[in-house]
Scaffold this motif. Sequence first.
Motif, PDB file in Angstrom:
ATOM      1  N   HIS A 161       0.792  -1.422  -0.046  1.00 25.37           N
ATOM      2  CA  HIS A 161       0.002  -0.073  -0.012  1.00 25.37           C
ATOM      3  C   HIS A 161       0.959   1.269   0.168  1.00 25.37           C
ATOM      4  O   HIS A 161       2.003   1.204   0.753  1.00 25.37           O
ATOM      5  N   ARG A 164     -10.336   8.748  -0.053  1.00 24.35           N
ATOM      6  CA  ARG A 164     -10.858   9.104   1.525  1.00 24.35           C
ATOM      7  C   ARG A 164      -9.699   8.283   2.632  1.00 24.35           C
ATOM      8  O   ARG A 164      -9.882   8.527   3.859  1.00 24.35           O
ATOM      9  N   TYR A 165      -9.207   7.263   1.883  1.00 27.61           N
ATOM     10  CA  TYR A 165      -8.381   6.387   2.891  1.00 27.61           C
ATOM     11  C   TYR A 165      -6.852   7.153   2.877  1.00 27.61           C
ATOM     12  O   TYR A 165      -6.388   7.620   1.894  1.00 27.61           O
ATOM     13  N   GLU A 166      -5.962   6.740   3.905  1.00 27.02           N
ATOM     14  CA  GLU A 166      -4.812   7.030   4.034  1.00 27.02           C
ATOM     15  C   GLU A 166      -3.815   6.357   3.099  1.00 27.02           C
ATOM     16  O   GLU A 166      -2.702   6.991   2.617  1.00 27.02           O
TER      17      GLU A 166
END
Length: 281
Positions: free
Chosen positions: A122, A161-163
């Motif tokens: 990620h 919206r996510y890190e």
Amino acid sequence: MTTADRQPPHHNNLTCYTDYKCRLPECVERYNAWGRERGRAITNGTWQPLLDAEPVRQHLLNLHAAGITIHRVARLTGMQYRSVRNFTQHDYGNAAPRRRRVTREVAEKLLAITVEEHTPGHVSPVGTLRRFRALAAIGWPTLHTARRAGLHPSNRNSMFRYETIRATTAQRVAEAYDEMRHQEPARHGVSATSIKRAKLQAERGRWAPPAYWDETGAIDDPDFEPMYGLTRREIIAQDAHWIMTTLNVGRAAAAERLGVSKAYIDHAFRDHPQYAVEAAA
């Protein structure tokens, strides 16, 4: 105004001697030993001059696109973060230009970092978001970018919206970006209305086009704050706000630091009241 001597960040290579005028005995000896070795190599015909740094720069940009950040490259190679960063962007803090030449040793060390071996699962979504927006600035609606990258259209906004996002997603968007930035949307089924709407959205959001990111080399750097679309007066307002609130000084002192008049800061704050600091003379 006097200029204080800069202190070297470390004493691990020749820059402390050549750039910072360090004269510690061990650093002087390191420099002299390098000079002797260079002389012998020149005599023997084995001296290797500096190489073009562009292949290294492109390699680092490719690593960035795959989620391998400059910070991670620095850790993997044992190099200083700033030394690696200077291959891809101008170092404004020290007024140093982007690196154009590189030693063979450093080039080999950086080129040895491969996507296959070090790609994380990620990564930060910053570079992917900037690529969507950069393409919008030249007329590509985000819907088309998502489709070209093989993403479901409904995910093109929600994923930010996510890190973090999947590294494979970032890579697919980077590959689509590299193709689409050189293509005209109208030649690929995008209507004139959609092109106009995408450009207007980008203009309102001050989204930088690909050419801007080419110049900065920082599209994947989450710590880089783009200044695209800002006027000089707005930049001065931002900088003055930071100086005054961080250093607890007045407008006159901030003006002196920024090389402008106090009246200029007054006008900058008037035009951009969100940065105005009311404390000061």
